[in-house]
Structures are given as C-alpha cells and as structure tokens.
Design an enzyme around this catalytic site. Structure first.
Site, PDB file in Angstrom:
ATOM      1  N   GLU A  57       0.792  -1.211   0.095  1.00 32.34           N
ATOM      2  CA  GLU A  57      -0.018  -0.095  -0.040  1.00 32.34           C
ATOM      3  C   GLU A  57       0.838   1.363  -0.110  1.00 32.34           C
ATOM      4  O   GLU A  57       1.722   1.447   0.844  1.00 32.34           O
ATOM      5  CB  GLU A  57      -0.811   0.005   1.107  1.00 32.34           C
ATOM      6  CG  GLU A  57      -1.601   1.371   1.226  1.00 32.34           C
ATOM      7  CD  GLU A  57      -2.320   1.648   0.248  1.00 32.34           C
ATOM      8  OE1 GLU A  57      -3.392   0.821  -0.222  1.00 32.34           O
ATOM      9  OE2 GLU A  57      -2.353   2.941  -0.314  1.00 32.34           O
ATOM     10  N   GLY A  67      -7.176   1.311   3.312  1.00 30.57           N
ATOM     11  CA  GLY A  67      -8.621   1.559   3.261  1.00 30.57           C
ATOM     12  C   GLY A  67      -9.028   2.269   1.993  1.00 30.57           C
ATOM     13  O   GLY A  67     -10.056   2.317   1.801  1.00 30.57           O
ATOM     14  N   GLY A  68      -7.853   2.741   1.324  1.00 28.57           N
ATOM     15  CA  GLY A  68      -8.185   3.160   0.203  1.00 28.57           C
ATOM     16  C   GLY A  68      -9.139   4.499   0.164  1.00 28.57           C
ATOM     17  O   GLY A  68      -9.295   5.022   1.021  1.00 28.57           O
ATOM     18  N   THR A  69      -9.770   4.666  -1.004  1.00 31.03           N
ATOM     19  CA  THR A  69     -10.716   5.640  -1.478  1.00 31.03           C
ATOM     20  C   THR A  69     -11.871   5.809  -0.490  1.00 31.03           C
ATOM     21  O   THR A  69     -12.438   6.574   0.190  1.00 31.03           O
ATOM     22  CB  THR A  69     -11.276   5.545  -2.831  1.00 31.03           C
ATOM     23  OG1 THR A  69     -10.177   5.298  -3.809  1.00 31.03           O
ATOM     24  CG2 THR A  69     -12.087   6.926  -3.243  1.00 31.03           C
ATOM     25  N   CYS A  70     -12.348   4.726  -0.527  1.00 29.55           N
ATOM     26  CA  CYS A  70     -13.547   4.492   0.532  1.00 29.55           C
ATOM     27  C   CYS A  70     -13.697   5.132   2.083  1.00 29.55           C
ATOM     28  O   CYS A  70     -14.198   5.944   2.560  1.00 29.55           O
ATOM     29  CB  CYS A  70     -14.261   3.111   0.586  1.00 29.55           C
ATOM     30  SG  CYS A  70     -15.928   3.187   1.465  1.00 29.55           S
ATOM     31  N   HIS A 116     -45.080  -2.061   9.315  1.00 26.82           N
ATOM     32  CA  HIS A 116     -45.606  -0.814   9.321  1.00 26.82           C
ATOM     33  C   HIS A 116     -45.211   0.007  10.580  1.00 26.82           C
ATOM     34  O   HIS A 116     -45.343  -0.358  11.707  1.00 26.82           O
ATOM     35  CB  HIS A 116     -47.342  -0.690   9.394  1.00 26.82           C
ATOM     36  CG  HIS A 116     -48.077   0.437   9.377  1.00 26.82           C
ATOM     37  ND1 HIS A 116     -48.145   1.395   8.347  1.00 26.82           N
ATOM     38  CD2 HIS A 116     -48.412   1.094  10.548  1.00 26.82           C
ATOM     39  CE1 HIS A 116     -48.726   2.384   8.765  1.00 26.82           C
ATOM     40  NE2 HIS A 116     -48.941   2.191  10.145  1.00 26.82           N
TER      41      HIS A 116
HETATM   42  C1  FAD Z   1     -16.329  11.229  -2.906  1.00 30.84           C
HETATM   43  C2  FAD Z   1     -16.499   9.616  -3.194  1.00 30.84           C
HETATM   44  C3  FAD Z   1     -17.566   9.176  -2.654  1.00 30.84           C
HETATM   45  C4  FAD Z   1     -18.162   7.802  -2.757  1.00 30.84           C
HETATM   46  N1  FAD Z   1     -19.057   7.093  -2.079  1.00 30.84           N
HETATM   47  C5  FAD Z   1     -19.340   5.882  -2.202  1.00 30.84           C
HETATM   48  C6  FAD Z   1     -20.426   5.437  -1.589  1.00 30.84           C
HETATM   49  O1  FAD Z   1     -21.282   6.095  -0.812  1.00 30.84           O
HETATM   50  N2  FAD Z   1     -20.903   3.978  -1.819  1.00 30.84           N
HETATM   51  C7  FAD Z   1     -19.845   2.945  -2.596  1.00 30.84           C
HETATM   52  O2  FAD Z   1     -20.052   1.998  -2.765  1.00 30.84           O
HETATM   53  N3  FAD Z   1     -18.594   3.470  -3.028  1.00 30.84           N
HETATM   54  C8  FAD Z   1     -18.731   5.012  -2.961  1.00 30.84           C
HETATM   55  N4  FAD Z   1     -17.496   5.477  -3.484  1.00 30.84           N
HETATM   56  C9  FAD Z   1     -16.587   4.580  -4.614  1.00 30.84           C
HETATM   57  C10 FAD Z   1     -15.511   3.940  -3.697  1.00 30.84           C
HETATM   58  O3  FAD Z   1     -14.999   4.589  -2.877  1.00 30.84           O
HETATM   59  C11 FAD Z   1     -14.797   3.125  -4.488  1.00 30.84           C
HETATM   60  O4  FAD Z   1     -15.624   2.405  -5.461  1.00 30.84           O
HETATM   61  C12 FAD Z   1     -13.886   2.010  -3.817  1.00 30.84           C
HETATM   62  O5  FAD Z   1     -13.281   2.719  -2.778  1.00 30.84           O
HETATM   63  C13 FAD Z   1     -12.977   1.183  -4.634  1.00 30.84           C
HETATM   64  O6  FAD Z   1     -12.185   0.369  -3.938  1.00 30.84           O
HETATM   65  P1  FAD Z   1     -11.078  -0.338  -4.675  1.00 30.84           P
HETATM   66  O7  FAD Z   1     -10.636  -1.282  -3.571  1.00 30.84           O
HETATM   67  O8  FAD Z   1     -11.278  -0.578  -6.076  1.00 30.84           O
HETATM   68  O9  FAD Z   1      -9.941   0.868  -4.617  1.00 30.84           O
HETATM   69  P2  FAD Z   1      -9.287   1.933  -3.606  1.00 30.84           P
HETATM   70  O10 FAD Z   1     -10.290   2.030  -2.378  1.00 30.84           O
HETATM   71  O11 FAD Z   1      -9.454   3.240  -4.501  1.00 30.84           O
HETATM   72  O12 FAD Z   1      -8.040   1.450  -3.233  1.00 30.84           O
HETATM   73  C14 FAD Z   1      -6.820   1.291  -3.999  1.00 30.84           C
HETATM   74  C15 FAD Z   1      -5.567   1.443  -3.214  1.00 30.84           C
HETATM   75  O13 FAD Z   1      -4.414   0.858  -3.712  1.00 30.84           O
HETATM   76  C16 FAD Z   1      -3.435   1.621  -3.511  1.00 30.84           C
HETATM   77  N5  FAD Z   1      -2.612   1.745  -4.719  1.00 30.84           N
HETATM   78  C17 FAD Z   1      -2.642   2.432  -5.945  1.00 30.84           C
HETATM   79  N6  FAD Z   1      -1.818   2.231  -6.802  1.00 30.84           N
HETATM   80  C18 FAD Z   1      -1.037   1.397  -6.062  1.00 30.84           C
HETATM   81  C19 FAD Z   1       0.516   1.013  -6.154  1.00 30.84           C
HETATM   82  N7  FAD Z   1       1.192   0.957  -7.271  1.00 30.84           N
HETATM   83  N8  FAD Z   1       1.254   0.472  -5.321  1.00 30.84           N
HETATM   84  C20 FAD Z   1       0.704   0.362  -3.882  1.00 30.84           C
HETATM   85  N9  FAD Z   1      -0.586   0.858  -3.597  1.00 30.84           N
HETATM   86  C21 FAD Z   1      -1.142   1.404  -4.660  1.00 30.84           C
HETATM   87  C22 FAD Z   1      -4.037   3.115  -3.170  1.00 30.84           C
HETATM   88  O14 FAD Z   1      -3.251   4.059  -2.624  1.00 30.84           O
HETATM   89  C23 FAD Z   1      -5.525   2.835  -2.712  1.00 30.84           C
HETATM   90  O15 FAD Z   1      -5.080   2.589  -1.136  1.00 30.84           O
HETATM   91  C24 FAD Z   1     -17.148   7.087  -3.376  1.00 30.84           C
HETATM   92  C25 FAD Z   1     -15.910   7.359  -4.286  1.00 30.84           C
HETATM   93  C26 FAD Z   1     -15.766   8.827  -3.967  1.00 30.84           C
HETATM   94  C27 FAD Z   1     -14.522   9.439  -4.465  1.00 30.84           C
END
Ligand code: FAD
Length: 458
Positions: A34, A39-42, A441
């Site tokens: 990582e 935890g990434g984007t979510c 209800h």
């Molecule tokens: C503002 C916003 C609100 C959202 N609200 C919702 C919601 O309410 N409900 C919902 O279902 N979805 C929502 N989403 C979408 C959701 O966040 C994503 O669909 C979800 O996080 C995708 O998960 P993922 O595991 O594919 O990637 P991510 O969660 O993006 O994780 C990818 C990880 O990989 C890491 N990474 C990338 N490249 C490399 C590399 N080369 N080497 C090492 N690490 C790397 C990154 O740092 C990141 O931690 C929202 C998105 C945004 C932007």
C-alpha cells in the site's frame, strides 16, 4: 534476489485486505503493498468521510426545518465547519485504525508500505526491494479525473481528496460535474451555508438515470437554493484576484459565474498508469482500465484485477464482491462469476436515490414486454409522517417472466428500502412473491408489495 510470497496484493482498498485475510487463513504467505493509506478511497476520501458530512448536513437542514415539526430552537442555526470536518476525519481515522489492527494481527502477512510497480509478470519492485509470487492481485483503485479544460492549470481546483482538507467554508462552490459525487458535495455544502452552482455538460444531471429521476433530483436541489447550469458545453476557468471565473456558455443564464472554490467531480480514472503493466503484459482498455474475464482474471495467468481498476464496478460493494468471487473460486472450489452480479447502488443526496438493475430506458431498449408501476412518496405514510414526501418509487418488470428488471426509489430511506427489490431479484423470484410478504408498518418498504401489485403494461 526477489523476496518470495505465495501471493502479492497491490493496494489495500476494499478488496485487498479481505482477500489477504482469506489467503493467510488458508496458510499462504501474503505481501500486501500500500502506497498511501490503508482502506483506500472509501475509508479515506470517499464513502466514509462523505457520508459523515452528509449526516452533518442533514442535521443542519432538519434544524432549519424544526418549526415545521413544532420544535422551537432559540437562536440561529450555525455551522462550526472545523468541527464538522473533524467529525469526518475521526470516522476515517477510527476505521483506518481498526483496519491497521486487523491486518497487523494476520499471521503470515507482510505489509509493505510503498509504490508497487511490475518489473516482470511475477516480479514487482517496492522501493529498494523486489518481490515475487505465483499469484498477484491488483486492487489499485482510481483517483479523480482532471480533464484538460481550458484554464484548469491556472486555478487551485479541489477534488474529492483536497476538499476534505478545507478548514473554512467556501463562500461560493462551483461543482463541475452533476453526477453522483458532485451532487453529494453540492447539497452538503449548500446545507453548510455555501452558495453552490452545479455546472454540467449534459442537458440533465445524473444523465445515466431516467429522465423522471433526473428532473426530480434537480427540483429537489434547486428547492434548496442550489444553482444548476446544464448544457454547459464550453467549460473554462480564469483566475481573478479573489475568485475564479467559470465560463459555462450555457444555452441560458449568465455565460460566466464567479466562484470562490471549484470542485472537479468529472469522473474517475484508474491508478494503472504508473504500475508497469506493460512489463507484465497485462491488457488494458483505452482508458487504462485492466481487462478481466468473468472471474476477474487478466490475460496473464496468475494475475487478477479487483475493484474500480477493472471497470466492472465503481463501488465499495462491487470491489468487495470481486474479492468474494476470487476467494470463492480459489479457496472454496466454487464457480462464481461477475455476470451473475445484479448491480444496486445509492446516491446519498437527501432524500437518497436507491437503484437496482435496469433503468426504464434500458428496459425499453431490451425489447422485452414490460410492466411498470410508479408511486409518489406523497402516498407513502412513513414519508408523510416525517414530512419528507419528495420523490417517488418505481419498478419495471418483464411481462413474460414476471421477474423485476429494475427499480428506483428516490425518496426518504430509498437507499435501504431498495434492498427488498434487490433481494427478490437475487432470489430470482417473480414479483408476486412480494405480495404475500407482511411488511412492517410504518416503513417505506411496506409499500413495495403495493407498488408491484400496481404493475401495468407500459
Ligand atoms: C467522494 C466519493 C464518495 C464515494 N461514495 C461511495 C459510496 O457511498 N458507496 C460506494 O459504494 N462507493 C462510493 N465511492 C466509491 C468507492 O470509494 C470505490 O468504489 C472503492 O473505494 C473502490 O475500492 P477499490 O478497492 O477498488 O480501490 P481504492 O479504495 O481506491 O483502493 C486502492 C488502493 O490502492 C493503492 N494503490 C494504488 N496504486 C498503488 C501502487 N502502485 N502500489 C501500492 N498501492 C497502490 C491506493 O493508495 C489505494 O489505497 C465513493 C468514491 C468517492 C471518490
């Protein structure tokens, strides 16, 4: 000499950590790489902080409506913006901390902090070290797209990541992009007290949805004082001393608006451009999304792609389901596939939009004979009691098979109530099955049997 593991997972988003948990429990050694936050984007810049902010915004909105309910608040309603933001950060930090502890407790797990890049199909570089494994799972997610719009390089624009770092409330926020992410931010900042303008290139907001959904959503947002500028076919920016000029060139209204802040919410792009996929020979589409088959396998044996980076879903639950499919097939002798997934999702405006399956337009395009039913939220007792009657619920079914093809609930609790339909579709049961359910209800869900009972040829 590369350090060897049974499996490598790139990215600790919504699929990677859970897969690491299953693989290590099955006795494999796993390297989870990582480059930023677990935890990434979510967890860090997506679902969790935004839904926390949506909750604060709803409280502000309800407080302003207190008199409608016979509740008397003395004094004016104020927003302590730093506290609002601190609350969102705390939710993120708590979730990230829990994840760190969970991953830290996994046996046979090595967490590598850094950027992973392929050097060969089974070899990756992370900082000074090379690692290898016969199984590699890519879970790199995506980031905000920054299109090359005129002047964009001259201004300090915000994305979903940087907007979460604001410590003062924007005076006038221009939200570029009237889709899911843009609308959530637009409504919450309006409720916090900013002037807000949504600038959308298409003639409609959330243009992938049916026209009645788009029109009602627009009316809901405009009723809260949000300016909506659609048909903005020539978006451009210019920096002024204290503000940013946003050229919208719409078919009506002023050709330019002056904003204090600009949020770019114009789609996402996959984090695949710096992954060295060419060295691994992994195929991508024109936009950089990794091509996968029905089991999430790439064209290179031993490499899979999960989550947003494979363009087969754009949600936390779809990323998590990618993990479930891979784990079931690899570890449980199961035969799960992407094509059996029925997509549901929600847009967390207030009221929210809960969606599953086809839109009406898609159902019509399928050429199937259809049954359609629609009910305004003003005829849902729970909504009336709560004095939140905006929106409607609707469902479309196949007249031959009596299977539901899709549904939308734009209304209070629509994000929860939609699961009644989602579950029925997953159980592959005819809509009549709902007729004999005895719903509780008063709920929004209790109207689902009535809704399907009213299905008529359409
Ligand atoms: C503002 C916003 C609100 C959202 N609200 C919702 C919601 O309410 N409900 C919902 O279902 N979805 C929502 N989403 C979408 C959701 O966040 C994503 O669909 C979800 O996080 C995708 O998960 P993922 O595991 O594919 O990637 P991510 O969660 O993006 O994780 C990818 C990880 O990989 C890491 N990474 C990338 N490249 C490399 C590399 N080369 N080497 C090492 N690490 C790397 C990154 O740092 C990141 O931690 C929202 C998105 C945004 C932007």
């Amino acid at each position: 000499m590369a350090r060897s593991f049974d499996a490598i997972i790139i990215g600790a988003g919504q699929a990677g950590p859970s897969l690491a948990g299953r693989l290590t429990a099955a006795g494999m050694t796993v390297a989870l790489v990582e480059r930023q936050f677990l935890g990434g984007t979510c967890v860090n810049t997506g679902c969790m902080p935004t839904k926390t902010l949506v909750a604060s915004a709803r409280v502000a909105h309800q407080a302003r409506r207190a008199a409608d309910y016979g509740v008397v608040l003395s004094g004016s309603i104020g927003i302590d913006f730093p506290r609002v933001m601190a609350r969102a950060h705390k939710v993120t930090e708590t979730s990230r901390g829990n994840l760190e502890r969970w991953i830290g407790g996994m046996e046979r797990m090595t967490l590598l902090r850094g950027h992973a890049r392929f050097e060969q199909p089974n070899v990756l570089r992370v900082g000074d070290e090379t690692i290898t494994a016969p199984r590699i799972f890519i879970n790199v997610g995506g980031r905000a797209n920054v299109p090359d719009m005129p002047g964009v390089g001259d201004i300090d624009y915000l994305t979903n990541t940087s907007i979460l770092q604001l410590d003062t409330l924007p005076q006038h926020l221009a939200v570029i992009g009237g889709s899911y992410i843009g609308l959530e931010f637009a409504q919450m900042f309006r409720r916090f007290g900013s002037e807000v303008t949504i600038v959308e290139r298409e003639p409609r907001l959330i243009a992938r949805e049916d026209e009645d959904v788009c029109d009602t959503m627009r009316a809901i947002l405009e009723a809260e004082g949000i300016n909506v500028r659609t048909n903005a076919n020539c978006i451009a920016f210019a920096r002024h001393t204290d503000s940013i000029a946003v050229k919208v060139d719409c078919t009506s209204g002023a050709p330019e608006i002056m904003a204090s802040h600009v949020l770019l919410a114009v789609g996402r792009r996959p984090n695949t451009d710096d992954l060295g996929l060419d060295k691994a020979g992994v195929n991508m589409d024109k936009r950089g999304y990794i091509t996968v088959d029905d089991t999430l396998a790439t064209n290179v044996p031993g490499i899979w792609a999960m989550g947003d980076c494979n363009r087969r879903g754009a949600f936390t639950h779809t990323a998590y389901n990618d993990f479930e499919i891979i784990a079931a097939n690899l570890l449980d002798g199961d035969h799960r596939s992407l094509s059996s997934r029925i997509l549901g999702y929600a847009l967390y405006t207030d009221p929210p939009l809960g969606r599953v399956g086809m839109t009406d337009a898609q159902a019509r395009a399928s050429g199937k004979p259809l049954l359609i039913s629609k009910r305004p939220m003003s005829r849902v007792g729970r909504a009336v009691e709560r004095d939140e009657t905006q929106g409607f619920m609707k469902v479309v079914a196949d007249a031959n098979t009596h299977r539901i093809l899709g549904a939308a609930i734009l209304g209070i609790s629509g994000d929860e109530a939609i699961h009644g339909i989602l579950d029925l579709m997953n159980a592959d049961q005819p809509y009549e099955t709902l007729k004999w359910a005895v719903p509780i209800h008063p709920t929004v869900s209790e109207l689902l049997p009535t809704l399907v009972g009213d299905l008529k040829p359409g």
